[in-house]
Design a protein around this motif. Structure first.
Motif, PDB file in Angstrom:
ATOM      1  N   ARG A  20      -1.860   0.317  15.494  1.00 62.01           N
ATOM      2  CA  ARG A  20      -2.355  -0.979  15.062  1.00 62.01           C
ATOM      3  C   ARG A  20      -1.272  -2.039  15.232  1.00 62.01           C
ATOM      4  N   GLU A  21      -1.658  -3.217  15.658  1.00 62.77           N
ATOM      5  CA  GLU A  21      -0.702  -4.282  15.916  1.00 62.77           C
ATOM      6  C   GLU A  21      -0.259  -4.992  14.642  1.00 62.77           C
ATOM      7  N   ASP A  22      -0.998  -4.792  13.541  1.00 65.29           N
ATOM      8  CA  ASP A  22      -0.729  -5.578  12.334  1.00 65.29           C
ATOM      9  C   ASP A  22       0.120  -4.858  11.304  1.00 65.29           C
ATOM     10  N   ILE A  23       0.260  -3.537  11.391  1.00 66.07           N
ATOM     11  CA  ILE A  23       0.972  -2.791  10.350  1.00 66.07           C
ATOM     12  C   ILE A  23       1.898  -1.735  10.936  1.00 66.07           C
ATOM     13  N   GLY A  24       2.912  -1.393  10.175  1.00 64.89           N
ATOM     14  CA  GLY A  24       3.761  -0.242  10.413  1.00 64.89           C
ATOM     15  C   GLY A  24       3.894   0.522   9.116  1.00 64.89           C
ATOM     16  N   LEU A  25       4.649   1.611   9.131  1.00 64.45           N
ATOM     17  CA  LEU A  25       4.838   2.405   7.924  1.00 64.45           C
ATOM     18  C   LEU A  25       6.326   2.684   7.728  1.00 64.45           C
ATOM     19  N   LEU A  26       6.734   2.771   6.490  1.00 67.54           N
ATOM     20  CA  LEU A  26       8.099   3.127   6.130  1.00 67.54           C
ATOM     21  C   LEU A  26       8.047   4.405   5.302  1.00 67.54           C
ATOM     22  N   ARG A  27       8.817   5.396   5.711  1.00 64.59           N
ATOM     23  CA  ARG A  27       8.985   6.572   4.857  1.00 64.59           C
ATOM     24  C   ARG A  27      10.197   6.307   3.976  1.00 64.59           C
ATOM     25  N   LEU A  28       9.989   6.374   2.668  1.00 64.39           N
ATOM     26  CA  LEU A  28      10.999   5.980   1.693  1.00 64.39           C
ATOM     27  C   LEU A  28      11.387   7.151   0.803  1.00 64.39           C
ATOM     28  N   ARG A  29      12.590   7.076   0.280  1.00 68.36           N
ATOM     29  CA  ARG A  29      13.031   7.979  -0.776  1.00 68.36           C
ATOM     30  C   ARG A  29      13.550   7.124  -1.912  1.00 68.36           C
ATOM     31  N   THR A  30      12.795   7.094  -3.001  1.00 66.99           N
ATOM     32  CA  THR A  30      13.220   6.321  -4.167  1.00 66.99           C
ATOM     33  C   THR A  30      13.772   7.275  -5.223  1.00 66.99           C
ATOM     34  N   ILE A  31      14.985   6.988  -5.659  1.00 59.58           N
ATOM     35  CA  ILE A  31      15.653   7.764  -6.704  1.00 59.58           C
ATOM     36  C   ILE A  31      15.668   6.928  -7.973  1.00 59.58           C
ATOM     37  N   ALA A  32      15.108   7.473  -9.047  1.00 59.66           N
ATOM     38  CA  ALA A  32      15.145   6.798 -10.346  1.00 59.66           C
ATOM     39  C   ALA A  32      16.196   7.463 -11.220  1.00 59.66           C
ATOM     40  N   VAL A  33      17.000   6.651 -11.878  1.00 54.28           N
ATOM     41  CA  VAL A  33      18.053   7.153 -12.758  1.00 54.28           C
ATOM     42  C   VAL A  33      17.904   6.515 -14.129  1.00 54.28           C
ATOM     43  N   LYS A  34      18.381   7.200 -15.142  1.00 52.25           N
ATOM     44  CA  LYS A  34      18.285   6.655 -16.501  1.00 52.25           C
ATOM     45  C   LYS A  34      19.671   6.282 -17.020  1.00 52.25           C
TER      46      LYS A  34
ATOM     47  N   TRP B 155       0.830  -1.198   0.000  1.00 52.13           N
ATOM     48  CA  TRP B 155       0.000   0.000   0.000  1.00 52.13           C
ATOM     49  C   TRP B 155       0.868   1.254   0.000  1.00 52.13           C
ATOM     50  N   ILE B 156       0.524   2.222  -0.833  1.00 56.36           N
ATOM     51  CA  ILE B 156       1.117   3.558  -0.711  1.00 56.36           C
ATOM     52  C   ILE B 156       0.182   4.389   0.155  1.00 56.36           C
ATOM     53  N   TYR B 157       0.680   4.814   1.308  1.00 51.48           N
ATOM     54  CA  TYR B 157      -0.140   5.635   2.198  1.00 51.48           C
ATOM     55  C   TYR B 157      -0.172   7.082   1.708  1.00 51.48           C
ATOM     56  N   ALA B 158       0.987   7.589   1.292  1.00 51.07           N
ATOM     57  CA  ALA B 158       1.069   8.981   0.855  1.00 51.07           C
ATOM     58  C   ALA B 158       2.323   9.182   0.017  1.00 51.07           C
ATOM     59  N   ILE B 159       2.285  10.178  -0.850  1.00 47.50           N
ATOM     60  CA  ILE B 159       3.491  10.682  -1.510  1.00 47.50           C
ATOM     61  C   ILE B 159       3.734  12.061  -0.917  1.00 47.50           C
ATOM     62  N   ASN B 160       4.815  12.184  -0.166  1.00 53.73           N
ATOM     63  CA  ASN B 160       5.088  13.429   0.557  1.00 53.73           C
ATOM     64  C   ASN B 160       5.560  14.537  -0.367  1.00 53.73           C
ATOM     65  N   SER B 161       6.390  14.168  -1.321  1.00 53.63           N
ATOM     66  CA  SER B 161       6.861  15.132  -2.322  1.00 53.63           C
ATOM     67  C   SER B 161       7.508  14.364  -3.461  1.00 53.63           C
ATOM     68  N   GLY B 162       7.576  14.993  -4.605  1.00 51.66           N
ATOM     69  CA  GLY B 162       8.222  14.354  -5.749  1.00 51.66           C
ATOM     70  C   GLY B 162       8.741  15.393  -6.710  1.00 51.66           C
ATOM     71  N   SER B 163       9.916  15.133  -7.264  1.00 55.55           N
ATOM     72  CA  SER B 163      10.508  16.054  -8.236  1.00 55.55           C
ATOM     73  C   SER B 163      10.918  15.286  -9.485  1.00 55.55           C
ATOM     74  N   HIS B 164      10.527  15.803 -10.637  1.00 53.03           N
ATOM     75  CA  HIS B 164      11.013  15.282 -11.910  1.00 53.03           C
ATOM     76  C   HIS B 164      12.280  16.076 -12.239  1.00 53.03           C
ATOM     77  N   CYS B 165      13.416  15.430 -12.030  1.00 57.62           N
ATOM     78  CA  CYS B 165      14.684  16.156 -11.990  1.00 57.62           C
ATOM     79  C   CYS B 165      15.270  16.430 -13.369  1.00 57.62           C
ATOM     80  N   ASN B 166      15.063  15.513 -14.291  1.00 64.01           N
ATOM     81  CA  ASN B 166      15.555  15.645 -15.663  1.00 64.01           C
ATOM     82  C   ASN B 166      14.581  14.920 -16.587  1.00 64.01           C
TER      83      ASN B 166
ATOM     84  N   ASP C  59       9.681  11.045  -2.437  1.00 62.94           N
ATOM     85  CA  ASP C  59       9.589  10.855  -0.989  1.00 62.94           C
ATOM     86  C   ASP C  59       8.159  10.384  -0.702  1.00 62.94           C
ATOM     87  N   TYR C  60       8.002   9.160  -0.216  1.00 61.11           N
ATOM     88  CA  TYR C  60       6.661   8.614  -0.027  1.00 61.11           C
ATOM     89  C   TYR C  60       6.627   7.667   1.168  1.00 61.11           C
ATOM     90  N   THR C  61       5.421   7.357   1.616  1.00 57.72           N
ATOM     91  CA  THR C  61       5.222   6.517   2.777  1.00 57.72           C
ATOM     92  C   THR C  61       4.393   5.303   2.388  1.00 57.72           C
TER      93      THR C  61
END
Length: 338
Positions: free
Chosen positions: A286-300, A253-264, A326-328
């Motif tokens: 909740r006892e069944d779930i946690g959340l991870l805040r992630l930063r995914t960098i895509a490169v070409k 599940w994606i809970y949220a996208i905190n911010s995103g930049s199209h860099c190039n 930057d998303y959760t």
């Protein structure tokens, strides 16, 4: 400022949309692939992929906001409050929350707050974005500079709208790692690369009814400095999310996208790689779930492990970095492991 736009063309989601999305992206998250897995997670049937829902709903806004855009610059505060299923109908409205003229006087940035709802008027998507567009009157400087502020992260609510997860079959999801297995500061180098073809991009963007000229009109784009069509930035988000499966298989599940930049810019024939940093691990009541805040960098056209930092010494993105997201995500805890 304050202008409200009701976007046309509500869209009913079909099974074909889901199949085509998998065909275009190769997304492998089990929750969105299998009704049986979805039922084990407490759903009556599988919800559609959050990013697919984003594209299908976001596409409504293009003809009114970014049809003639020079560039789609970024996103903030994207939330996914309610699951969407095949058969649901999504629609969208937007409000102008910011305007900033560029120093050259020929273009400016428009900031909008967009809300997507389903047929029951339940909110399914809420986000802010900003685009650079041409000015009609390039000779007159307006001096307008009303730039909104954005939260660094989307707040984590006490109530999260997903069923209680009793058991996760790792044979079905393809992943052994759960919330407790990730550490703040950890980096995941996802091994796969995906090459984007013109046909994939064109059909996907048509599927989303995103009719921005920079993505479709090759005749027009040949006369620009770029000399060819731009890939829709949302395609890169989908590719990065699909690539991140290897290492984040149970982050369904994606809970949220905190911010995103199209860099190039990205063009047909480019190959996308990605890596993910764990910014934070967020426990939940909740006892069944946690959340991870992630930063995914895509490169070409460069393997992700070759990028130590996406920016140079001056703080500018390296030329091969195309997305900084930057998303959760929501991920089950170890106690649910089968």
């Amino acid at each position: 400022m304050g202008q409200k736009i009701v976007h046309p063309l509500p869209r009913t989601i079909s099974e074909g949309d889901v199949s085509l999305y998998i065909a275009f992206t190769g997304s492998r998250f089990a929750l969105h692939s299998s009704n049986e897995v979805a039922k084990e997670f407490g759903y009556e049937k599988r919800p559609i992929d959050d990013v697919l829902m984003f594209h299908m709903t976001f596409g409504k806004s293009v003809q009114d906001i970014s049809l003639n855009a020079i560039a789609n610059l970024g996103y903030a505060e994207i939330s996914f409050p309610t699951p969407v299923y095949v058969g649901d109908t999504v629609s969208m409205t937007s409000t102008v929350i910011g305007l900033k003229e560029n120093s050259n006087g020929k273009s400016g940035v428009v900031y909008v707050h967009s809300i997507g709802v389903n047929q029951n008027n339940e909110e399914v998507l809420n986000f802010k974005r900003w685009v650079m567009v041409h000015k009609k009157d390039k000779k007159t400087l307006t001096g307008i500079k009303e730039v909104p502020t954005f939260s660094e992260t989307t707040p984590i609510l006490d109530e999260i709208n997903i069923p209680k997860i009793e058991c996760v079959d790792t044979n079905a999801t393809g992943g052994e790692f759960f919330f407790e297995d990730y550490e703040k500061g950890e980096r995941l180098n996802h091994p796969e690369g995906i090459t984007i073809d013109d046909s994939d991009h064109t059909l996907a963007t048509k599927l989303y009814q995103n009719n921005a000229k920079v993505h479709f009109n090759d005749h027009m784009m040949k006369s620009t400095p770029m000399g060819q069509r731009l890939m829709y930035g949302g395609i890169i988000i989908s590719m990065a999310r699909a690539i991140s499966f290897n290492g984040l298989q149970n982050a369904q599940w994606i809970y949220a996208i905190n911010s995103g930049s199209h860099c190039n810019p990205t063009y047909a024939g480019d190959t996308i790689y990605a890596y993910t940093e764990i910014i934070d691990t967020i426990d939940h009541k909740r006892e069944d779930i946690g959340l991870l805040r992630l930063r995914t960098i895509a490169v070409k056209n460069q393997k992700s492990e070759e990028i130590l930092n996406p920016k140079d010494e001056d703080g500018k993105y390296l030329k091969n970095v195309v997305l900084d997201l930057d998303y959760t995500v929501i991920i089950p805890k170890n106690k649910t492991k089968k």
